[in-house]
Design an enzyme around this catalytic site. Structure first.
Site, PDB file in Angstrom:
ATOM      1  N   GLU A 160       0.840  -1.212   0.000  1.00 39.63           N
ATOM      2  CA  GLU A 160       0.000   0.000   0.000  1.00 39.63           C
ATOM      3  C   GLU A 160       0.871   1.255   0.000  1.00 39.63           C
ATOM      4  OE1 GLU A 160      -3.792  -2.167   2.222  1.00 39.63           O
ATOM      5  OE2 GLU A 160      -2.704  -0.593   3.292  1.00 39.63           O
ATOM      6  N   GLU A 252      -5.207  -7.303  -1.684  1.00 35.99           N
ATOM      7  CA  GLU A 252      -6.014  -7.412  -0.471  1.00 35.99           C
ATOM      8  C   GLU A 252      -7.412  -6.920  -0.792  1.00 35.99           C
ATOM      9  OE1 GLU A 252      -4.469  -5.328   2.949  1.00 35.99           O
ATOM     10  OE2 GLU A 252      -2.400  -5.888   2.467  1.00 35.99           O
TER      11      GLU A 252
END
Length: 328
Positions: A160, A252
């Protein structure tokens, strides 16, 4: 199952590490062959308080092809190595991430969100420099254990990266790219970690400013927990950065994507990985069953003997003997 190789798969790049292990090469060849035709199921496991794998098996009668693990707790990281070994021997694919506490702040999730001066990591003698390299070496030892056990790893560090909440993403793309390239060069060229497949994870909207370059990445993709976020937009956003030279994964998610809808719209994810504990528990079991029994989704029982079916073949009798003696 062995998929027939298609033209687009033949055109894709090899692993960035030219000295990749036989197992890593085999796994990447398998992933390349699956990409565009099937989507591998994946599940992040917390390994505390809740057994995600048992929950999925009890709910669907199936298990995921990919098991997610995390170097989040130094006291338990040897267990993550053990689980990765077990999953590979069971016929599955391990992926490892690292919720790395900002160097000098300690470990764990909350410390991974703290901010430090990244430039000090590259200044010899600073506490940040010492802590950074100490932890790099600690994780290298763990990853080397997997290499000695002939276990390839989908390695997903600094995840991320453009989300602006983890320390490695708080000070912009140039510092992030320096961190990524530093880790890559140290692990590949200095430590000889040849069992790693390097996986780059954007958040929500992939941004080319954060991309470290083809020579440092093997698989790319986004993750999101926002249901309103366009899945095809994320897929195409990643493809606009990496082109058609590597697979794109959904790293994810809060709920597994609809495989039929994904493929119909062109978001042909290599895999999805559902997050752990309450995220998994909130997924309706009807949807979980739909996904895990869909023809487009690969579950653990459908993963082939990857090294046997996709591994490079020995070029000589001496290489065959060496592979046999080394356990490869």
């Amino acid at each position: 199952m062995v998929f027939a190789t298609q033209a687009h798969a033949q055109q894709r790049k090899q692993l960035s590490n030219k000295n990749a292990s036989r197992q890593a090469k085999a796994l990447y060849a398998y992933l390349q062959n699956v990409y565009g035709k099937k989507m591998l199921s994946g599940q992040m496991t917390s390994n505390w308080g809740f057994d995600e794998l048992k929950y999925i098996e009890d709910s669907t009668g199936k298990l995921p092809a990919i098991r997610g693990l995390d170097f989040i707790d130094s006291a338990k990281n040897n267990n993550e190595v053990k689980y990765a070994k077990q999953w590979w021997r069971k016929g599955g694919i391990p992926t490892l991430m690292w919720h790395w506490g900002a160097p000098t702040t300690g470990g764990g999730y909350e410390n991974s969100k703290k901010e430090i001066d990244i430039d000090k990591i590259f200044e010899e003698g600073t506490p940040e420099h010492k802590a950074f390299w100490k932890e790099m070496d600690e994780k290298a030892v763990l990853l080397k254990k997997l290499q000695r056990a002939n276990v390839p790893v989908l390695w997903r560090p600094f995840h991320e990266l453009n989300g602006n909440w983890f320390w490695w993403g708080k000070q912009g793309p140039e510092r992030f790219k320096r961190l990524w390239r530093t880790m890559y060069n140290y692990y590949v060229h200095d430590k000889g970690l040849n069992n790693l497949i390097w996986v780059l994870c954007f958040m929500d909207k992939p941004d080319p400013a954060w991309y470290p370059g083809h020579e440092y990445v093997d698989i790319a993709g986004p993750d999101t927990y926002k249901e309103a976020e366009s899945r095809i937009g994320m897929f195409n956003g990643t493809k606009a950065i990496v082109g058609d030279v590597m697979p794109i994964a959904f790293h994810e998610c809060g709920i597994p994507p609809d495989p039929q809808q994904s493929f119909d719209t062109g978001a042909k994810w290599l895999w999805f990985m559902e997050w752990h504990t309450n995220f998994l528990q909130k997924v309706p079991t009807t949807h979980l069953n739909y996904v895990y029994h869909h023809d487009l989704v690969v579950t653990l029982d459908e993963v082939p003997d990857i090294v046997k079916d996709y591994g490079p073949k020995p070029r000589s009798v001496f290489e065959r003997i060496w592979w046999f003696l080394s356990g490869q």
